[in-house]
Design an enzyme around this catalytic site. Sequence first.
Site, short mmCIF file in Angstrom:
data_model
loop_
_atom_site.label_atom_id
_atom_site.label_comp_id
_atom_site.label_asym_id
_atom_site.label_seq_id
_atom_site.Cartn_x
_atom_site.Cartn_y
_atom_site.Cartn_z
N LYS A 189 27.23 -4.28 -2.30
CA LYS A 189 28.57 -3.66 -2.28
C LYS A 189 28.66 -3.10 -1.44
CE LYS A 189 27.95 -2.74 -7.52
NZ LYS A 189 27.03 -1.94 -8.25
N HIS B 250 5.58 6.14 10.96
CA HIS B 250 4.17 6.21 9.95
C HIS B 250 3.62 7.43 10.21
CE1 HIS B 250 3.35 3.65 6.31
NE2 HIS B 250 2.76 2.80 6.54
N ARG C 79 0.72 -1.28 0.58
CA ARG C 79 -0.30 -0.42 0.18
C ARG C 79 0.68 1.47 0.15
NH1 ARG C 79 -2.86 -4.00 1.42
NH2 ARG C 79 -0.90 -4.89 2.60
N THR C 80 1.76 1.20 0.53
CA THR C 80 2.41 2.53 0.93
C THR C 80 3.39 3.13 -0.33
OG1 THR C 80 2.67 2.16 3.36
CG2 THR C 80 4.27 3.94 2.72
N ARG D 210 11.38 3.81 2.90
CA ARG D 210 10.95 2.66 4.10
C ARG D 210 11.73 2.02 4.43
NH1 ARG D 210 5.67 -1.66 4.64
NH2 ARG D 210 4.50 0.49 4.89
N1 CP Z 1 -0.63 -0.36 5.47
C1 CP Z 1 1.21 0.06 5.26
O1 CP Z 1 2.04 -0.03 5.23
O2 CP Z 1 1.33 -1.53 4.20
P1 CP Z 1 1.94 -2.04 3.14
O3 CP Z 1 3.37 -2.20 4.53
O4 CP Z 1 1.89 -2.78 2.12
O5 CP Z 1 2.71 -0.91 3.20
#
Ligand code: CP
Length: 309
Positions: free
Chosen positions: A86, A135, A57-58, A107
């Site tokens: 590397k 988040h 999703r993110t 992320r």
């Molecule tokens: N909600 C969320 O962060 O989903 P993902 O881990 O799929 O990005």
Amino acid sequence: MNFKGRDIVSIKDLTKEEILHVLDVGGEMVPIAQGKEKSDLLGGKIMASLFFEPSTRTRLSFETAMKRLGGEVIGFAQPGATSLQKGETLADTIRTAESYCDVIVMRHPHEGSAKMAADFASVPIINGGDGAGHHPTQCLLDLFTIRKEKGKIDENVIALLGDLKYGRTVHSLAYALSLFKVKMIFIAPEQLQMPKEVVEECQSMGAKISFETDLENAIEGIDVLYVTRIQKERFPDPEEYNKVVGIYKIDTKLLKKAKEDMVILHPLPRVYEIEPDVDKTRHAAYFRQAFNGVPVRMALLALVTGVRE
Ligand code: CP
């Protein structure tokens, strides 16, 4: 209110007024996010999407947000195919990526990595999740969804359920909800309750919080049930995970006890915690919630790149 050039590492980087502004701009973006209106607001801008940890999703909603606003996307979702293999450091990866783009979304499995990236980068860093840390964009889309589903955030009883210890989304959300006039119920087994420091911080902000272990005891009074997955990957001991996996299961039998207009949110992915036949009920709002990531992330990208005030 000035967002241009700002990093979004934690929801704590934003005041309540700024959070509400992001939600308002996100509301304006909905027809573009749905593909019903065209926009070139981010035309000529490039977003680097650096995902060192899995995401559906993110990553996809950020990339959709950028493209729906006429921008371009570069980046990776498989760090194994980059020069990290590397031995390149995160700092050098960031310093390189920033010279190719106008904004970085990242992320990373390590808590604190987004802050470190922000210290190195001159372009805005948006944290798409840093280990068990923060988040913030999930938190913004959660607030957006609560407001959209319930008409307002204030005056709701909002229960956070499941893995409140390791779930980064609930830490950010508990903090953000403390800015509003809501009642929170933290429902978790003892060993997965909300960390003491998060509870104390929320209470110092005036939050009204109660604690439960049994969902059935609490369900009648809940307006928003925010369900989380037990975060298997963050347990140091697999035996501890086996003791709590499957402890909460939302099914249609349980929902007979809920308010008619109670909504269920979940940041997703889900594993065992919501039965698939719940998806057809009026309570299920989690796929609408996943969509809301697009307009909210559009708003944030437009604000931090300075094309929108
Ligand atoms: N909600 C969320 O962060 O989903 P993902 O881990 O799929 O990005």
